[in-house]
Design a protein around this motif. Sequence first.
Motif, PDB file in Angstrom:
ATOM      1  N   UNK A   1       0.844  -1.195   0.000  1.00  0.00           N
ATOM      2  CA  UNK A   1       0.000   0.000   0.000  1.00  0.00           C
ATOM      3  C   UNK A   1       0.880   1.246   0.000  1.00  0.00           C
ATOM      4  N   UNK A 209      -5.403  -4.395  -0.297  1.00  0.00           N
ATOM      5  CA  UNK A 209      -6.524  -5.341  -0.381  1.00  0.00           C
ATOM      6  C   UNK A 209      -7.869  -4.669  -0.165  1.00  0.00           C
ATOM      7  N   UNK A 210      -7.916  -3.745   0.780  1.00  0.00           N
ATOM      8  CA  UNK A 210      -9.193  -3.098   1.091  1.00  0.00           C
ATOM      9  C   UNK A 210      -9.669  -2.262  -0.081  1.00  0.00           C
TER      10      UNK A 210
ATOM     11  N   UNK B 221     -10.835  -9.500   3.815  1.00  0.00           N
ATOM     12  CA  UNK B 221      -9.455  -9.062   4.031  1.00  0.00           C
ATOM     13  C   UNK B 221      -8.937  -9.549   5.380  1.00  0.00           C
ATOM     14  N   UNK B 224      -8.161 -13.153   5.159  1.00  0.00           N
ATOM     15  CA  UNK B 224      -6.940 -13.397   4.373  1.00  0.00           C
ATOM     16  C   UNK B 224      -5.667 -13.074   5.163  1.00  0.00           C
ATOM     17  N   UNK B 225      -5.688 -11.969   5.894  1.00  0.00           N
ATOM     18  CA  UNK B 225      -4.443 -11.510   6.526  1.00  0.00           C
ATOM     19  C   UNK B 225      -4.308 -11.952   7.977  1.00  0.00           C
ATOM     20  N   UNK B 241      -2.746  -3.350   5.782  1.00  0.00           N
ATOM     21  CA  UNK B 241      -4.133  -3.713   5.511  1.00  0.00           C
ATOM     22  C   UNK B 241      -4.931  -3.887   6.797  1.00  0.00           C
TER      23      UNK B 241
END
Lengths: 385, 385
Positions: A1, A209-210, B221, B224-225, B241
């Motif tokens: 990011x 991702x967001x 998300x 996933x993280x 994230x």
Amino acid sequence: MLNFDFYNPTRICFGEGRIKDLDKLVPANARPLILYGGSSAERTGTLAEVKAGLGDRDALQFGGIEPNPTFETLSKAVEVVRNEGVDFLLAVGGGSVIDGTKFVAAAACYDSDPWEILTTNGAKIKSALPFGTVLTLPATGSEMNNGGVVTRQSIHAKLPFRSKLLFPQFSVLDPTKSYTLPERQVANGVVDAFVHIVEQYLTYPVNARVQDRFAEGLLQTLIEIGPDALKKPDDYDVRANLMWVASLALNGLIGAGVPQDWATHMIGHEITALYGLDHAQTLAIVLPAVLEHQREAKGKKLLQYGSRVWGINDGTEEQRISAAISKTREFFESLGVRTRLGDYQLQHDTIAPLIAQLEAHGMKKLGEHRDITPEASQQILEACL
Amino acid sequence: MLNFDFYNPTRICFGEGRIKDLDKLVPANARPLILYGGSSAERTGTLAEVKAGLGDRDALQFGGIEPNPTFETLSKAVEVVRNEGVDFLLAVGGGSVIDGTKFVAAAACYDSDPWEILTTNGAKIKSALPFGTVLTLPATGSEMNNGGVVTRQSIHAKLPFRSKLLFPQFSVLDPTKSYTLPERQVANGVVDAFVHIVEQYLTYPVNARVQDRFAEGLLQTLIEIGPDALKKPDDYDVRANLMWVASLALNGLIGAGVPQDWATHMIGHEITALYGLDHAQTLAIVLPAVLEHQREAKGKKLLQYGSRVWGINDGTEEQRISAAISKTREFFESLGVRTRLGDYQLQHDTIAPLIAQLEAHGMKKLGEHRDITPEASQQILEACL
């Protein structure tokens, strides 16, 4: 990011009947000027509803702001503001009226030639009148951001500007106000919002991702509601989702922390300025060609877009990328928005003047990699024929 | 979609190294007080980095704000503010420090007994000191909203408050500041954010497609993280994230225009106040039981959640709903956050005092249908054993 700043202080007042809250939203002692477009605001009763919502105030009016609002018309509004001691602006309309109002807000406080606001992308704005909006056309997102685009008719220039001082103080989003829109404007609105999202999403991955999930959710929503937005003009839920998507598509949120590619908008602006096509018509033409031209640089995100937004999971990578671009073009066409220059009788000879205008406006290094040179824009436009 | 107002003027300054921007973010002539928690801010160097970021200012400090910040401790900070002429607060820490700073900001300007701020849910707040935050623990979202929760130790009461005057002016989100967090706090943070999202999402459908997609994207998300957030504490992208998800989980966006169900938080607060469990531990226990108890009323959204977030598409509706709830419980357990009261040696006799506290605090009609009575809370807590 990527590192980012996110700041958006606009108050959104969403839902049927919210225009009646205007009297509370506009400062008590303000002398407001209502800015609007053509006669539709009068014909549909929205203007009367806005005046009623403002209570006992003595609100002035300035109508006639055109699609792709012009420096020439807006300069007349600036005169009214100065002559009448107006200290609050209220835009009633779509993106053109709101963009125009932002320009008036800045120009009315600008000491030298307001044309500089546009030639410096707003960098010289030091103060601006406060303003609010009543949105009638979901499309541009101008109701929840600090930018705008204004056209100088005399020289066929359509230029963007922005400033931290140009966020609306509030925006009233009443989905029922969009019921009476012509089908063409609704279709244009869906395309405009769709392209805004794509331009902040289809670049290269930075593990945001967001932002990716949000962009994909907005695109999925547009794809789901697009047909009904045309077929069922008074379906509240459809128009409510369309209105909220369009605002979120360009309020800074999905673009925070990711690379962006505004080549489609920049090339499209020149087509509108020279040949008069609707803004969204130009986007529907240019975007597929930009994606095709940049299919290698945008490959990873195009594959993700194909899979998550369109459910394209079979075939080679090249096939999936091609399918994702085709689906995009087909979606625009399904809304009745054509995707070729030829659909508007624009042939090869119209391209050279567009390239000249891009160069004149400094648009020589477009795209997230700044590699869309005038030569690349030429190739893109040739692929649009 | 329900009518809504959305307003969030907090400026987010996101990314590695942003603490150095503090000197520009805090007003030039302000006399700031830095509020922080335990010794970790000193040990990790964050406090020193903040002081350096503030430039030449003579910043005061107030440390020792505990997890579940207490009225008792915060009252001492209010005294410092008043005695020293402090006019700007800077929270450095996680949700507890930020919540506590919000209380101090309001209490320092409050004319009568500040306890009223908590007994009236913030309704009586008429002014508050401006403040900013430097976030070190992604979890509560307090860095981008206007609410908080404060505990009065002497009577075991943990009460929420909010006010339009309590948005941070800015929040610095530097993901690297979370690298040194203990695993338990990171796991708690993931659970807290997850439950915030669920409480604004798993109610009943109102055709708010955008809000649903955003909520689902945030949940996806986190899923996933989540594992890497524990296994790879210095993975920048994972922590970035996580930090941005946690802020977006409770900044008003996904809750705008949809029904909400805060029963899990309200019941959880009582468990923390009486028995001292971490906030997120209580949520991981209560949420699955609330979903199970409300599986009929939440049926449609539970099916959507199962399908879109967990990919559960096979079996009867009852089976899919059960699977979605099981997946939720398993996710919390996979992070090392247990999901039963018995895991903390709390047996059946601990429930009656919790119900008495819920009643004492007026929490008699919880849930989106206001049908979670004390009797229902009793059933839910029995299912948590």
